[in-house]
Design a protein around this motif. Structure first.
Motif, PDB file in Angstrom:
ATOM      1  N   ALA A 130      -8.145  -1.269   1.195  1.00 49.97           N
ATOM      2  CA  ALA A 130      -6.715  -1.095   1.515  1.00 49.97           C
ATOM      3  C   ALA A 130      -5.878  -2.141   0.802  1.00 49.97           C
ATOM      4  CB  ALA A 130      -6.518  -1.245   3.032  1.00 49.97           C
ATOM      5  N   TYR A 131      -4.570  -1.830   0.765  1.00 50.01           N
ATOM      6  CA  TYR A 131      -3.583  -2.831   0.337  1.00 50.01           C
ATOM      7  C   TYR A 131      -2.565  -2.935   1.468  1.00 50.01           C
ATOM      8  CZ  TYR A 131       0.614  -4.731  -1.934  1.00 50.01           C
ATOM      9  OH  TYR A 131       1.726  -5.487  -2.244  1.00 50.01           O
ATOM     10  N   LEU A 132      -2.315  -4.151   1.920  1.00 51.81           N
ATOM     11  CA  LEU A 132      -1.324  -4.370   2.991  1.00 51.81           C
ATOM     12  C   LEU A 132      -0.196  -5.239   2.448  1.00 51.81           C
ATOM     13  CD1 LEU A 132      -3.703  -5.323   5.974  1.00 51.81           C
ATOM     14  CD2 LEU A 132      -2.750  -3.079   5.421  1.00 51.81           C
ATOM     15  N   GLU A 133       1.021  -4.969   2.907  1.00 48.74           N
ATOM     16  CA  GLU A 133       2.147  -5.808   2.492  1.00 48.74           C
ATOM     17  C   GLU A 133       3.068  -6.049   3.673  1.00 48.74           C
ATOM     18  OE1 GLU A 133       4.137  -4.689  -1.143  1.00 48.74           O
ATOM     19  OE2 GLU A 133       5.678  -6.207  -0.925  1.00 48.74           O
ATOM     20  N   THR A 159       7.913   9.443  -3.708  1.00 44.81           N
ATOM     21  CA  THR A 159       7.844   9.004  -2.310  1.00 44.81           C
ATOM     22  C   THR A 159       6.377   8.793  -1.953  1.00 44.81           C
ATOM     23  OG1 THR A 159       9.776  10.348  -1.853  1.00 44.81           O
ATOM     24  CG2 THR A 159       8.463   9.645   0.047  1.00 44.81           C
ATOM     25  N   THR A 160       6.083   7.655  -1.352  1.00 45.23           N
ATOM     26  CA  THR A 160       4.691   7.276  -1.114  1.00 45.23           C
ATOM     27  C   THR A 160       4.418   7.155   0.379  1.00 45.23           C
ATOM     28  OG1 THR A 160       4.754   6.034  -3.172  1.00 45.23           O
ATOM     29  CG2 THR A 160       2.963   5.509  -1.637  1.00 45.23           C
ATOM     30  N   ALA A 161       3.402   7.876   0.859  1.00 47.08           N
ATOM     31  CA  ALA A 161       3.073   7.806   2.290  1.00 47.08           C
ATOM     32  C   ALA A 161       2.161   6.610   2.555  1.00 47.08           C
ATOM     33  CB  ALA A 161       2.352   9.079   2.710  1.00 47.08           C
ATOM     34  N   CYS A 162       2.389   5.930   3.683  1.00 53.04           N
ATOM     35  CA  CYS A 162       1.450   4.890   4.110  1.00 53.04           C
ATOM     36  C   CYS A 162       0.319   5.575   4.889  1.00 53.04           C
ATOM     37  CB  CYS A 162       2.142   3.873   5.007  1.00 53.04           C
ATOM     38  SG  CYS A 162       3.390   2.912   4.118  1.00 53.04           S
ATOM     39  N   SER A 163      -0.897   5.041   4.726  1.00 52.38           N
ATOM     40  CA  SER A 163      -2.066   5.658   5.364  1.00 52.38           C
ATOM     41  C   SER A 163      -1.891   5.704   6.897  1.00 52.38           C
ATOM     42  CB  SER A 163      -3.311   4.823   4.998  1.00 52.38           C
ATOM     43  OG  SER A 163      -4.155   4.649   6.118  1.00 52.38           O
ATOM     44  N   GLU A 164      -2.135   6.861   7.480  1.00 47.65           N
ATOM     45  CA  GLU A 164      -2.002   6.997   8.950  1.00 47.65           C
ATOM     46  C   GLU A 164      -2.941   6.038   9.694  1.00 47.65           C
ATOM     47  OE1 GLU A 164       0.998  10.052   9.276  1.00 47.65           O
ATOM     48  OE2 GLU A 164       0.026   8.798  10.789  1.00 47.65           O
ATOM     49  N   PRO A 165      -4.240   5.990   9.337  1.00 46.77           N
ATOM     50  CA  PRO A 165      -5.133   5.062  10.053  1.00 46.77           C
ATOM     51  C   PRO A 165      -4.665   3.612   9.964  1.00 46.77           C
ATOM     52  CG  PRO A 165      -6.434   6.611   8.756  1.00 46.77           C
ATOM     53  CD  PRO A 165      -4.990   6.823   8.378  1.00 46.77           C
ATOM     54  N   ILE A 166      -4.142   3.229   8.809  1.00 51.26           N
ATOM     55  CA  ILE A 166      -3.667   1.831   8.700  1.00 51.26           C
ATOM     56  C   ILE A 166      -2.394   1.635   9.522  1.00 51.26           C
ATOM     57  CG2 ILE A 166      -2.836   0.029   7.141  1.00 51.26           C
ATOM     58  CD1 ILE A 166      -4.639   1.125   4.981  1.00 51.26           C
ATOM     59  N   ILE A 200      -4.457   3.894  -6.006  1.00 46.60           N
ATOM     60  CA  ILE A 200      -5.904   3.586  -6.065  1.00 46.60           C
ATOM     61  C   ILE A 200      -6.503   3.220  -4.716  1.00 46.60           C
ATOM     62  CG2 ILE A 200      -5.956   2.866  -8.495  1.00 46.60           C
ATOM     63  CD1 ILE A 200      -5.900  -0.071  -7.526  1.00 46.60           C
ATOM     64  N   THR A 201      -5.668   3.057  -3.660  1.00 48.70           N
ATOM     65  CA  THR A 201      -6.249   2.751  -2.342  1.00 48.70           C
ATOM     66  C   THR A 201      -5.243   3.101  -1.249  1.00 48.70           C
ATOM     67  OG1 THR A 201      -7.435   1.044  -1.074  1.00 48.70           O
ATOM     68  CG2 THR A 201      -5.439   0.348  -2.246  1.00 48.70           C
ATOM     69  N   ASP A 202      -5.718   3.039   0.017  1.00 52.86           N
ATOM     70  CA  ASP A 202      -4.803   3.291   1.137  1.00 52.86           C
ATOM     71  C   ASP A 202      -3.860   2.098   1.298  1.00 52.86           C
ATOM     72  OD1 ASP A 202      -6.000   5.666   1.668  1.00 52.86           O
ATOM     73  OD2 ASP A 202      -7.314   4.915   3.244  1.00 52.86           O
ATOM     74  N   ILE A 203      -2.619   2.382   1.663  1.00 50.80           N
ATOM     75  CA  ILE A 203      -1.670   1.256   1.830  1.00 50.80           C
ATOM     76  C   ILE A 203      -1.074   1.248   3.233  1.00 50.80           C
ATOM     77  CG2 ILE A 203      -1.079   1.310  -0.628  1.00 50.80           C
ATOM     78  CD1 ILE A 203       1.746   2.374   0.364  1.00 50.80           C
ATOM     79  N   GLY A 204      -0.674   0.043   3.632  1.00 51.14           N
ATOM     80  CA  GLY A 204       0.051  -0.130   4.897  1.00 51.14           C
ATOM     81  C   GLY A 204       1.075  -1.233   4.717  1.00 51.14           C
ATOM     82  N   MET A 205       2.197  -1.123   5.457  1.00 50.96           N
ATOM     83  CA  MET A 205       3.234  -2.161   5.363  1.00 50.96           C
ATOM     84  C   MET A 205       3.723  -2.516   6.759  1.00 50.96           C
ATOM     85  SD  MET A 205       5.710  -1.366   2.098  1.00 50.96           S
ATOM     86  CE  MET A 205       6.430  -3.021   2.241  1.00 50.96           C
ATOM     87  N   ILE A 206       3.985  -3.806   6.932  1.00 48.51           N
ATOM     88  CA  ILE A 206       4.596  -4.319   8.161  1.00 48.51           C
ATOM     89  C   ILE A 206       5.996  -4.809   7.802  1.00 48.51           C
ATOM     90  CG2 ILE A 206       4.489  -6.102   9.971  1.00 48.51           C
ATOM     91  CD1 ILE A 206       1.424  -6.191   9.500  1.00 48.51           C
ATOM     92  N   PHE A 207       7.007  -4.280   8.475  1.00 48.17           N
ATOM     93  CA  PHE A 207       8.388  -4.688   8.220  1.00 48.17           C
ATOM     94  C   PHE A 207       8.827  -5.748   9.221  1.00 48.17           C
ATOM     95  CE2 PHE A 207       9.585  -2.705   4.633  1.00 48.17           C
ATOM     96  CZ  PHE A 207      10.347  -1.568   4.651  1.00 48.17           C
TER      97      PHE A 207
END
Ligand code: HGY
Ligand code: MN
Ligand code: MN
Length: 421
Positions: free
Chosen positions: A190-193, A333-340, A372-379
């Motif tokens: 994953a990639y998290l930001e 438009t890019t979706a964030c991974s649901e599981p993440i 290239i991988t699942d992503i997630g973001m915390i605002f």
């Protein structure tokens, strides 16, 4: 509202200290400007490198000068990437990008301090080029590590004609290492930001942090209008081929186009404009300006791009000028991974907060990594939703909550991947 636990307060205090140290690395004393591969980028990268090392990471610098802080005590085969950018816009706020790198470093420091075992390695990334202020590209660093661009980007030149290749060498990076800059998808989990919202929603809802559901698509064009220079006193209005008034007509038509597309949350911005020759008594003969176009989904944005091309062709015919469009960025438009998203929501609930979900109107490096991988973001909530502006501000407590949510997300992902391995 409950007052935050001491560890949240401590995270926030540490984050603010590091944010302030980075804010001193600026091209100008009274405006925050930190362009890719500038001396101020070098100073900021040296600070980040030291902080990463202090947190127990092994630090490398890739071909595009992205710092990669590696923490993998269990020598796991797969990585979770976590990062953001340390370049800024002109007259920037202190938190955009920078807080995401600081949050990643503080999270690794906390994980090491508590001895949390994770079944994956961590790599904290400090991108040098996200805003695309110096070279005609955006998400430059993350596009490269995701394999979305080839080494032709090294030949892009800035306004002074300096190539990225030359700037990288002067910066102390090795552009010839470009061939091994990409991550292999199979090595990543994953990639998290973590990033400030840069909008007003969390503040309006009363939440310190939020879970990002998607990142808005984004297209960026440069439009050049060429007319005929002439004497301001002698050329009758009916005989003019005035590049600036033609450009102004295009700009106002683009503004109206976005206004007519509010149902798709469309926004259009003309952020840069240069004209020639630039004398008050000469009719301008050349105008170049940027068009930043975004919408909540891709189809309306693509349709609007076609409409902009039609507007340009019409004004070219009506006013006897020459109009050219060059697109230098387009991101869907890019979706964030649901599981993440669910791991993040769980971590936010674990610290006693409501896991509010919201889309991002701003662009982020996750749009590259999502290839290239699942992503997630915390605002993180930011005051009055202001960003790309020196008034940009995130409170220490809110930043503390975000760091805690990141640590919690990594712990939850750790349990998930341990259970499934
Ligand atoms: O423009 C953006 O959305 C980002 O801040 N680069
Ligand atoms: Mn930005
Ligand atoms: Mn940003």
């Amino acid at each position: 509202v409950t007052s935050p636990d001491p560890d949240i307060v401590e995270f926030g205090r540490k984050a603010e200290t590091l944010i302030q140290a980075l804010a001193d690395c600026s091209e100008e004393p009274t405006r925050l400007i930190r362009k890719f591969l500038s001396p101020e980028h070098r100073r900021a990268a040296d600070l980040v490198q030291a902080w990463m090392s202090d947190a127990g990471m092994t630090v490398t610098q890739d071909a595009l000068a992205t710092l990669r802080g590696h923490y993998n005590p269990s020598n796991a085969s797969k990585l979770v990437l976590c990062g953001s950018h340390i370049d800024t816009v002109i007259d920037a706020g202190r938190y955009d990008g920078n807080f995401g790198v600081v949050a990643g470093i503080l999270a690794v420091d906390e994980i090491r301090r508590r001895g949390i075992d994770l079944p994956f390695g961590l790599e904290i990334l400090a991108f040098g080029d996200e805003e695309g202020v110096r070279f005609p590209t955006t998400l430059g660093s993350s596009s490269a590590i995701a394999g979305l661009v080839n080494d032709e980007v090294l030949s892009l030149v800035d306004d002074d004609g300096i190539s990225m290749r030359q700037a990288l060498m002067e910066f102390g990076a090795d552009p010839s290492a470009f061939r091994n800059i990409v991550y292999r998808p199979e090595d990543l989990l994953a990639y998290l930001e973590v990033h400030i919202e840069q909008g007003p929603v969390l503040e309006a809802q009363g939440y310190p942090v939020g879970v990002v559901t998607s990142i808005a698509g984004h297209a960026r064009h440069m439009i050049t209008v060429k007319g005929v220079a002439g004497h301001a006193g002698t050329v009758p209005m009916t005989l003019r081929r005035d590049a600036l008034t033609a450009a102004s007509k295009i700009i106002l038509d683009i503004e109206q186009l976005a206004r007519d597309n509010q149902a798709h949350a469309m926004v259009a911005t003309i952020g840069r404009l240069e004209l020639l020759p630039g004398a008050s008594n000469v009719i301008p003969n050349e105008v170049t300006f940027s068009v930043d176009l975004r919408a909540a989904s891709d189809a309306p944005r693509i349709a609007a791009t076609a409409e902009i091309e039609r507007i340009c062709a019409q004004i070219e015919a009506n006013r006897g000028v020459q109009v050219t469009l060059a697109q230098d960025h387009a991101g869907d438009t890019t979706a964030c991974s649901e599981p993440i998203q669910d791991h993040i929501a769980g971590a936010i609930s674990d610290i006693g907060l409501t896991p509010f979900r919201l889309p991002s109107g701003a662009g982020h490096d996750g749009q590259s990594l999502a290839k290239i991988t699942d992503i997630g973001m915390i605002f993180v909530r930011c005051r009055d939703g202001i960003s790309h502006n020196p008034a940009e501000h995130a409170s220490m407590d809110d930043m503390g909550y975000a760091v805690a949510a990141l640590v919690g997300t990594l712990e939850r992902m750790g349990r998930h991947y341990s259970a499934s391995s």
